[in-house]
Design a protein around this motif. Structure first.
Motif, mmCIF file in Angstrom:
data_model
loop_
_atom_site.group_PDB
_atom_site.id
_atom_site.type_symbol
_atom_site.label_atom_id
_atom_site.label_comp_id
_atom_site.label_asym_id
_atom_site.label_seq_id
_atom_site.Cartn_x
_atom_site.Cartn_y
_atom_site.Cartn_z
ATOM 1 N N UNK A 54 0.830 -1.209 0.000
ATOM 2 C CA UNK A 54 0.000 0.000 0.000
ATOM 3 C C UNK A 54 0.862 1.257 0.000
ATOM 4 N N UNK A 55 1.911 1.255 0.808
ATOM 5 C CA UNK A 55 2.792 2.423 0.858
ATOM 6 C C UNK A 55 3.517 2.623 -0.469
ATOM 7 N N UNK A 56 3.930 1.512 -1.096
ATOM 8 C CA UNK A 56 4.591 1.624 -2.402
ATOM 9 C C UNK A 56 3.635 2.200 -3.445
ATOM 10 N N UNK A 57 2.370 1.767 -3.379
ATOM 11 C CA UNK A 57 1.374 2.300 -4.310
ATOM 12 C C UNK A 57 1.146 3.785 -4.065
ATOM 13 N N UNK A 58 1.058 4.164 -2.799
ATOM 14 C CA UNK A 58 0.818 5.578 -2.473
ATOM 15 C C UNK A 58 1.970 6.460 -2.946
ATOM 16 N N UNK A 59 3.192 5.954 -2.845
ATOM 17 C CA UNK A 59 4.363 6.738 -3.251
ATOM 18 C C UNK A 59 4.376 7.018 -4.748
ATOM 19 N N UNK A 60 3.645 6.218 -5.514
ATOM 20 C CA UNK A 60 3.547 6.469 -6.958
ATOM 21 C C UNK A 60 2.705 7.699 -7.269
ATOM 22 N N UNK A 61 2.006 8.215 -6.251
ATOM 23 C CA UNK A 61 1.098 9.359 -6.408
ATOM 24 C C UNK A 61 0.061 9.099 -7.501
ATOM 25 N N UNK A 62 -0.630 7.953 -7.411
ATOM 26 C CA UNK A 62 -1.596 7.612 -8.468
ATOM 27 C C UNK A 62 -2.907 8.370 -8.285
ATOM 28 N N UNK A 289 4.418 -8.024 -5.286
ATOM 29 C CA UNK A 289 4.565 -6.833 -6.122
ATOM 30 C C UNK A 289 3.253 -6.062 -6.180
ATOM 31 N N UNK A 290 3.315 -4.882 -6.724
ATOM 32 C CA UNK A 290 2.150 -4.140 -7.203
ATOM 33 C C UNK A 290 2.427 -3.802 -8.666
ATOM 34 N N UNK A 291 1.442 -3.269 -9.339
ATOM 35 C CA UNK A 291 1.584 -2.965 -10.761
ATOM 36 C C UNK A 291 1.273 -1.490 -10.978
ATOM 37 N N UNK A 292 2.264 -0.767 -11.452
ATOM 38 C CA UNK A 292 2.086 0.641 -11.808
ATOM 39 C C UNK A 292 1.604 0.732 -13.252
ATOM 40 N N UNK A 293 0.592 1.573 -13.474
ATOM 41 C CA UNK A 293 0.059 1.752 -14.821
ATOM 42 C C UNK A 293 0.090 3.242 -15.149
ATOM 43 N N UNK A 294 0.799 3.575 -16.191
ATOM 44 C CA UNK A 294 0.863 4.957 -16.658
ATOM 45 C C UNK A 294 0.115 5.036 -17.978
ATOM 46 N N UNK A 295 -1.000 5.763 -17.980
ATOM 47 C CA UNK A 295 -1.761 5.957 -19.207
ATOM 48 C C UNK A 295 -1.137 7.109 -19.979
ATOM 49 N N UNK A 296 -0.577 6.776 -21.138
ATOM 50 C CA UNK A 296 0.109 7.773 -21.941
ATOM 51 C C UNK A 296 -0.444 7.722 -23.360
ATOM 52 N N UNK A 297 -1.007 8.829 -23.793
ATOM 53 C CA UNK A 297 -1.604 8.876 -25.117
ATOM 54 C C UNK A 297 -2.764 7.904 -25.265
ATOM 55 N N UNK A 298 -3.451 7.598 -24.155
ATOM 56 C CA UNK A 298 -4.611 6.718 -24.179
ATOM 57 C C UNK A 298 -4.307 5.246 -24.050
ATOM 58 N N UNK A 299 -3.010 4.870 -23.950
ATOM 59 C CA UNK A 299 -2.617 3.459 -23.844
ATOM 60 C C UNK A 299 -1.797 3.255 -22.572
ATOM 61 N N UNK A 300 -1.849 2.042 -21.990
ATOM 62 C CA UNK A 300 -1.132 1.807 -20.730
ATOM 63 C C UNK A 300 0.321 1.420 -20.922
ATOM 64 N N UNK A 301 1.140 1.867 -19.977
ATOM 65 C CA UNK A 301 2.510 1.406 -19.837
ATOM 66 C C UNK A 301 2.628 0.796 -18.441
ATOM 67 N N UNK A 302 3.054 -0.455 -18.364
ATOM 68 C CA UNK A 302 3.072 -1.182 -17.106
ATOM 69 C C UNK A 302 4.487 -1.270 -16.535
ATOM 70 N N UNK A 303 4.556 -1.209 -15.215
ATOM 71 C CA UNK A 303 5.825 -1.413 -14.524
ATOM 72 C C UNK A 303 5.552 -2.235 -13.269
ATOM 73 N N UNK A 304 6.313 -3.305 -13.105
ATOM 74 C CA UNK A 304 6.195 -4.162 -11.926
ATOM 75 C C UNK A 304 7.024 -3.553 -10.804
ATOM 76 N N UNK A 305 6.368 -3.238 -9.684
ATOM 77 C CA UNK A 305 7.055 -2.669 -8.524
ATOM 78 C C UNK A 305 7.305 -3.806 -7.541
ATOM 79 N N UNK A 306 8.560 -4.201 -7.368
ATOM 80 C CA UNK A 306 8.931 -5.331 -6.526
ATOM 81 C C UNK A 306 8.966 -4.906 -5.057
ATOM 82 N N UNK A 307 8.483 -5.787 -4.179
ATOM 83 C CA UNK A 307 8.351 -5.447 -2.766
ATOM 84 C C UNK A 307 9.352 -6.159 -1.867
ATOM 85 N N UNK A 308 9.998 -7.191 -2.347
ATOM 86 C CA UNK A 308 10.899 -7.966 -1.498
ATOM 87 C C UNK A 308 12.335 -7.485 -1.643
#
Length: 330
Positions: A54-62, A289-308
């Motif tokens: 949860x903290x990792x997700x919050x730090x992404x400022x989504x 992990x959590x999954x970061x999704x950046x919507x850019x130009x209407x399409x997603x860009x994914x990044x795996x955020x590792x927690x361990x």
């Protein structure tokens, strides 16, 4: 152009104002934005790992977070115990300071008591929302419970009670100690054939069909499931795929606790790993992990955020399923 933010409820079935979310969607700025997916916490939560996620997700400022289900250990047959567990989890979500939208999972909804408590606290079990030019379909794959014998349910509940008293205990060890010779070891051996039992409903697809028709102008659609319904023959899910076939979309699930991406119909079907949940399978996808999704130009860009360990990030490419890929049962 109006920047839309709509919560869409099936008013042919639901009359409640309650919903499985915390906070409100912010006003879209128009254009690019970020959000995150969190995955399974349960099956014996690793102490502190979900909170770290949860903290990792919050730090992404989504702009918001989507949970793909299984936030409580669940499988309670006593409603009071179910409420007590949600009373520990819901404040974590409500106090995060970021809107959170929940998908129902089998641990959240796996007994008649859990269903009654979900409906009392959260109202609805499927819905949709639109954020600017992105559409989210939040489905319920748990309309029929997983087939668990009564003795196994009781064993799970006893282990859950021990976890509440000692959060740093390991669920698998607790089960082994409590079961003794009463439950054969093979009953706890996991493989996808026995683990995956998705049950959608036609009324959900009727609703999603209306939502899709009303939002034909979006750039991208996300289908959020708890169980990876594409891994079992399912005419109801296949009907949903046909409704989506002419638009860009991504399917995201959890449940198996193993990150794996299937390329199908030219789209990505993402089965997330775990965000604090039980270790189930050996292999590269066995990660927290959590999954970061950046919507850019209407399409997603994914990044795996590792927690361990030291954390870090990864791409989805490393987790794309290939014919030679295999997993071993835990």
């Amino acid at each position: 152009m109006t920047n839309k933010r709509d919560l869409i409820i099936d008013d042919t079935k639901f009359s409640t104002k309650k919903g499985p979310w915390f906070g409100e969607l912010p006003v879209p700025r128009g254009g690019d934005y970020d959000f995150a997916f969190i995955s399974d916490r349960t099956g014996g939560a690793v102490h502190g790992m979900f909170e770290k996620g949860l903290e990792a997700a919050k730090k992404l400022n989504p702009d918001f977070i989507v949970s793909i289900g299984d936030l409580v250990e669940g499988y309670w047959t006593d409603e009071a115990e179910a409420h007590e567990e949600w009373d520990r989890i819901d404040p974590l979500l409500a106090g995060l300071g970021v809107p959170v939208f929940q998908t129902v999972g089998n641990h959240d909804y796996g007994t008649e008591a859990m269903i009654r408590v979900w409906r009392e606290r959260k109202g609805i079990d499927y819905y949709a929302f639109r954020y600017d030019r992105t559409l989210f379909l939040i489905a319920n794959t748990e309309t029929a419970p997983l087939p668990l014998p009564e003795a196994m349910l009781e064993l799970i509940q006893r282990a859950n009670r021990e976890l509440i008293r000692n959060p740093q205990a390991l669920f698998v060890d607790l089960i082994g100690d409590l079961a003794g010779d009463g439950v054969p070891a093979e009953a706890w051996t996991m493989n996808e054939d026995t683990l995956i039992h998705p049950h959608l409903s036609d009324e959900q697809i009727d609703f999603f069909e209306r939502v899709l028709a009303d939002n034909a102008d979006v750039d991208w659609t996300f289908v959020c499931l708890h169980q990876p319904a594409w891994k079992k023959p399912d005419p109801i899910f296949e009907r949903l795929e046909r409704l989506l076939e002419d638009r860009p979309y991504t399917v995201v699930s959890g449940h198996v606790h193993y990150l794996e991406v299937t390329e199908k119909r030219g789209r990505q079907y993402i089965q997330m790993g775990k965000t604090g949940g039980l270790h189930c399978f050996e292999g590269q996808g066995d990660i927290h992990h959590i999954l970061s999704v950046k919507m850019r130009g209407g399409a997603p860009r994914f990044e795996v955020i590792l927690l361990e360990g030291e954390g870090g990030t990864d791409t989805l490419d490393a987790y794309t399923k290939r014919a030679a890929d295999t997993k071993q049962t835990a």
